[in-house]
Design a protein around this motif. Structure first.
Motif, PDB file in Angstrom:
ATOM      1  N   SER A  38       0.725  -1.395  -0.098  1.00 60.50           N
ATOM      2  CA  SER A  38      -0.274  -0.102  -0.028  1.00 60.50           C
ATOM      3  C   SER A  38       1.161   1.225   0.232  1.00 60.50           C
ATOM      4  CB  SER A  38      -0.693  -0.204   1.389  1.00 60.50           C
ATOM      5  OG  SER A  38      -1.735  -1.051   1.083  1.00 60.50           O
TER       6      SER A  38
ATOM      7  N   ARG B  47      -0.692  -4.049  -3.126  1.00 59.55           N
ATOM      8  CA  ARG B  47      -1.624  -3.169  -3.045  1.00 59.55           C
ATOM      9  C   ARG B  47      -0.977  -1.582  -3.534  1.00 59.55           C
ATOM     10  NH1 ARG B  47      -2.874  -2.693   2.509  1.00 59.55           N
ATOM     11  NH2 ARG B  47      -1.256  -4.357   2.658  1.00 59.55           N
TER      12      ARG B  47
ATOM     13  N   ASN C 153      -2.794  -7.979  -5.621  1.00 57.24           N
ATOM     14  CA  ASN C 153      -3.077  -6.312  -6.521  1.00 57.24           C
ATOM     15  C   ASN C 153      -2.467  -5.860  -6.461  1.00 57.24           C
ATOM     16  OD1 ASN C 153      -6.556  -7.404  -5.042  1.00 57.24           O
ATOM     17  ND2 ASN C 153      -4.807  -7.284  -3.440  1.00 57.24           N
TER      18      ASN C 153
ATOM     19  N   ASP D  99       0.669 -15.500  -1.557  1.00 58.04           N
ATOM     20  CA  ASP D  99      -0.214 -14.061  -1.919  1.00 58.04           C
ATOM     21  C   ASP D  99       0.083 -13.302  -3.019  1.00 58.04           C
ATOM     22  OD1 ASP D  99      -2.792 -13.612  -3.310  1.00 58.04           O
ATOM     23  OD2 ASP D  99      -3.138 -12.430  -0.410  1.00 58.04           O
TER      24      ASP D  99
ATOM     25  N   ASN E  17      -5.077 -11.251  -8.414  1.00 59.00           N
ATOM     26  CA  ASN E  17      -5.435 -10.365  -8.465  1.00 59.00           C
ATOM     27  C   ASN E  17      -4.690  -9.744  -9.674  1.00 59.00           C
ATOM     28  OD1 ASN E  17      -8.250 -10.498  -7.437  1.00 59.00           O
ATOM     29  ND2 ASN E  17      -7.633  -9.776  -5.592  1.00 59.00           N
TER      30      ASN E  17
ATOM     31  N   ASN F 102      -6.879  -8.930   9.545  1.00 50.75           N
ATOM     32  CA  ASN F 102      -7.829  -6.885   8.752  1.00 50.75           C
ATOM     33  C   ASN F 102      -7.930  -7.719   7.091  1.00 50.75           C
ATOM     34  OD1 ASN F 102      -5.356  -5.921   7.896  1.00 50.75           O
ATOM     35  ND2 ASN F 102      -5.570  -5.038   9.531  1.00 50.75           N
ATOM     36  N   ASN F 103      -8.624  -6.073   6.466  1.00 50.61           N
ATOM     37  CA  ASN F 103      -8.908  -6.259   5.500  1.00 50.61           C
ATOM     38  C   ASN F 103      -7.140  -6.226   4.579  1.00 50.61           C
ATOM     39  OD1 ASN F 103     -11.245  -6.582   4.833  1.00 50.61           O
ATOM     40  ND2 ASN F 103     -11.602  -4.633   5.449  1.00 50.61           N
ATOM     41  N   ASP F 104      -6.047  -5.889   5.285  1.00 51.34           N
ATOM     42  CA  ASP F 104      -4.694  -5.401   4.709  1.00 51.34           C
ATOM     43  C   ASP F 104      -4.058  -7.390   4.500  1.00 51.34           C
ATOM     44  OD1 ASP F 104      -5.208  -2.944   3.930  1.00 51.34           O
ATOM     45  OD2 ASP F 104      -4.843  -1.914   5.889  1.00 51.34           O
ATOM     46  N   ASN F 105      -4.936  -8.178   5.722  1.00 51.41           N
ATOM     47  CA  ASN F 105      -3.843  -8.898   5.586  1.00 51.41           C
ATOM     48  C   ASN F 105      -2.914  -8.951   6.656  1.00 51.41           C
ATOM     49  OD1 ASN F 105      -4.140 -11.361   5.131  1.00 51.41           O
ATOM     50  ND2 ASN F 105      -2.167 -11.900   3.473  1.00 51.41           N
ATOM     51  N   TYR F 106      -2.891  -7.877   7.203  1.00 50.47           N
ATOM     52  CA  TYR F 106      -2.743  -8.089   8.897  1.00 50.47           C
ATOM     53  C   TYR F 106      -3.001  -8.817  10.032  1.00 50.47           C
ATOM     54  CZ  TYR F 106      -0.495  -4.501   6.728  1.00 50.47           C
ATOM     55  OH  TYR F 106       0.792  -3.364   5.874  1.00 50.47           O
TER      56      TYR F 106
END
Length: 744
Positions: free
Chosen positions: A10, A34, A58, A78, A81, A272-276
């Motif tokens: 990110s 991301r 991503n 991972d 996407n 969570n959504n951040d894979n944390y």
């Protein structure tokens, strides 16, 4: 230092993944997910054989799916996407047995599903939804840790279960689900997932606690815990229900944070959504209901600065602390006073504080106004208050007091542009005072200031010394912790600089004789006519300044010593002066007399002859002259090779032999054999008078006379003076601060 974690997820990165990433073989975690990276994954990515987690999800990566064969420590992958080439499952799906989690969602994979990957001993999750796998999903014999298999939205037509697997499997969106008459569990969107771990409180009876209290798992009492969120960015597992792993984290926390065993509570564990991995943490005080401030600071520091190191499987982390309310804040420890009473006290205190501030400001302004008036009427009124040992204002003769602000203004706030010299004592600045006169301001630096009494004594002494051949004191400043002496400005630098030819000026022999006479007169005045007499103690060419007409002025009385009328010898526990000029008898006996200045002056006389420094390239000028001396040489006394070429070319220098003999008398080993400064003045006057020059001989007392040519003879020096009277070729050298050498 070794690089093991690259966590650039990110970060809005663009462009290609550099090929050089494959050379960082120490890496254990690589997260580039991301971002907006494109192009192929470097083919040497499988050089990273120590890597545990690889996350490239991503992005906009293209080309073939990277080959991960040989990465035998890989736990988490991972690659979801991206826009990789459509291929069948790569070979490493069946060979990397260290895998715990495999995630490639919408990865363009198709063909048959390899069965071997479900057998890996550590495999927990296989998440391959959004691809085009077809045929039969046959789990075969699965590993004991397998928890989730997700092939949602593929092209699977049949499913063959495993007798030893009863955990979650998701096949929604596959033909196998649309062909079934009944909706089996693997086609249901609602499947029971394994419950995440939470610290057990079953051993505690249901104790009711207030809203901001929690049950301490160690004591089962209500207390106020210190709470926060632990966020692990690259854990080496995905099973949030594994009690042994999280109990290991609990033990690690209470051990390394020096807490009571069992006083740590973990809850709300999830990815969570951040894979944390997020873990809600509560730590409890040992015996009391509250932590004190120092305990909170210690725990917060250990966690927020990553001083605490969790078990290796949890990887790097950061900590988000929740505010901690201490007793008496936010309603804790309520006061027995009513709200109205508290409000009344607060208002009253506020009004009182405002009144006190107004009175204080008024009193301060009145005091400052009174101080300014007193300072203007009596500039020394505050002298005693500024130093405990100053014993009243100094008694000055011809010098004045300057305020700090006045000297600050005159030097443009002590700017570097005004700095004209520096030394061990401090710096010298050129300034223009209110009268328009140019002055040299000697400003003491921190560590070089004297006590008030010593400073007062020095300025009283300097203010009484008035002679044409001594640098005059204009005034001083003793204010705001500053000690400054203000001298007349001498524009043409030091004798040492002039002998070295700086500025382009060359001194002929007659000029040097006049400089010697002026310097001798200044020193003779200090020895004979100053009240009390003064021994300079640091006579040298760098302490003789030349004014606009090249008249000599002796400077720097920082080392001067007063001479008692009843005692001419002084025992000093510390020999002071400059090497090369030191009187050897003074150095050996530590007994200081006026003859010590005479010896130093003899060295200066040799400098005038040779233009050499006292000690140059390991050679001592006194020894060199004595060795070369030859009375057979009628013209140059055997010193031809040592004489400064500037004067060597002159025909028959005036009184040269007599000048050399006088210098050697000054340099006698025994002080009793050296002449006085008054005697030296008379000898140099005789040398000049023999050439028809009127020296207006008043010996040491001469302070206003100049030289005159009684024979009408022409000397080149006279023309030079007329041309250079207004010259600025030499800048102030700062020689008032000559460095002091103290031999051991």
């Amino acid at each position: 230092m070794t690089l093991i974690h690259v966590l650039f997820d990110s970060n809005k990165l663009t462009g290609l993944i550099p090929q050089s990433i494959g050379h960082v073989t120490s890496l254990e975690v690589l997260r580039l997910d991301r971002n907006s990276l494109n192009g192929p994954v470097p083919s040497n990515i499988n050089n990273l054989t120590r890597i545990n987690e690889l996350n490239l999800a991503n992005n906009q990566l293209s080309g073939p799916i990277p080959d991960l064969i040989g990465m035998n420590l890989l736990n988490y992958v991972d690659l979801s996407n991206n826009t990789f080439d459509n291929i069948e499952a790569p070979a490493w799906f069946s060979t990397v047995e260290s895998l715990i989690v495999l995630v490639i969602e919408s990865g363009g994979l198709h063909g048959k599903i390899p069965q071997n990957m479900f057998r890996f001993p550590q495999i927990q999750q296989v998440l391959l939804k959004g691809n085009a796998f077809n045929g039969t999903l046959d789990l075969g014999k699965t590993g004991s840790d397998l928890q989730v298999v997700n092939f949602e939205n593929n092209a699977i037509t049949n499913y063959k279960s495993s007798p030893n697997y009863n955990a979650t499997i998701v096949l929604i969106g596959n033909p196998v689900c649309t062909a079934q008459l009944e909706n089996p569990i693997y086609c249901s969107p609602q499947q029971q997932m394994q419950k995440a771990y939470s610290t057990s409180l079953l051993h505690c009876t249901s104790t009711p606690c207030t809203l901001d209290q929690s049950v301490n798992p160690q004591s089962c009492n209500c207390a106020y815990p210190y709470e926060g969120l632990l966020v692990f960015r690259a854990p080496f597992f995905r099973d949030v229900s594994n009690s042994s792993r999280f109990q290991e984290l609990e033990r690690s926390l209470w051990t390394k944070l020096s807490l009571t065993p069992g006083s740590v509570h973990l809850s709300n564990i999830l990815f969570n959504n951040d894979n944390y991995l997020e873990v809600h943490l509560k730590v409890f005080p040992s015996t009391e209901m509250y932590f004190n401030r120092s305990e909170i600071q210690k725990i917060g520091f250990y966690l927020s600065n990553q001083t605490y190191k969790p078990p290796a499987k949890f990887g790097p982390y950061y900590y988000i602390a929740s505010p901690y309310s201490f007793p008496g804040s936010n309603g804790r420890g309520k006061s027995s006073m009513s709200t109205g009473v508290i409000a009344g006290i607060a208002v009253g205190c506020s009004i009182l504080l405002i009144v006190l501030v107004i009175v204080g400001i008024y009193a301060f302004k009145q005091k400052k106004r009174a101080e300014e008036v007193a300072k203007q009427s009596k500039p020394f009124a505050s002298w005693a208050s500024m130093s405990k040992d100053s014993s009243g204002a100094p008694q000055l003769k011809g010098a004045r007091w300057f305020s700090f602000d006045e000297l600050k203004k005159s030097t443009n706030n002590f700017s570097e542009a005004n700095e004209i010299g520096s030394g061990g004592y401090g710096k010298v600045y050129k300034g223009i005072i209110s009268t328009g006169d140019v002055v040299a301001i000697k400003r003491a630096q921190q560590g070089s200031t004297q006590g008030g009494l010593e400073f007062k004594t020095e300025i009283e002494l300097l203010s009484r010394v008035h002679h044409k051949n001594l640098v005059g004191l204009v005034g001083f400043c003793f204010e705001k912790g500053e000690q400054m002496l203000v001298y007349e400005y001498i524009p043409n630098g030091t004798l040492r600089e002039n002998l070295m030819g700086r500025g382009g000026r060359q001194l002929d022999w007659l000029c040097r004789l006049k400089i010697a006479l002026g310097s001798a007169r200044g020193l003779a005045y200090l020895h004979e006519l100053a009240n009390p007499p003064i021994i300079h103690r640091d006579v040298k060419s760098a302490n003789i300044l030349l004014d606009e007409t090249l008249h000599a002025k002796v400077s720097d009385f920082g080392l001067s010593k007063l001479v008692s009328d009843s005692r001419k010898g002084h025992i000093s526990t510390q020999v002071k002066g400059t090497l090369g000029y030191l009187d050897p008898e003074y150095y050996m006996t530590q007994q200081l007399t006026e003859k010590s200045d005479v010896y130093s002056f003899g060295v200066i006389m040799l400098e005038l002859i040779t233009a050499k420094q006292p000690i140059e390239k390991g050679r001592y000028i006194v020894r060199e002259v004595r060795t070369a001396l030859s009375k057979k040489d009628e013209e140059h006394y055997g010193l031809t090779e040592l004489i400064d070429p500037t004067i060597r070319a002159a025909m028959n220098p005036i009184g040269f032999k007599r000048f050399v003999e006088l210098a050697l008398q000054c340099l006698e080993e025994s002080t009793v054999n050296r002449p006085t400064m008054n005697k030296i003045v008379k000898e140099i006057e005789i040398i000049l008078q023999n050439e028809g020059l009127n020296t207006n001989s008043n010996s040491a007392s001469s302070s206003t006379t100049d030289f005159g040519n009684t024979k009408g003879a022409h000397h080149p020096f006279n023309d030079q003076l007329q041309k250079e009277t207004n010259s600025n070729a030499f800048q102030y050298s700062g020689s008032l601060f000559a460095p002091i050498v103290e031999p051991k």
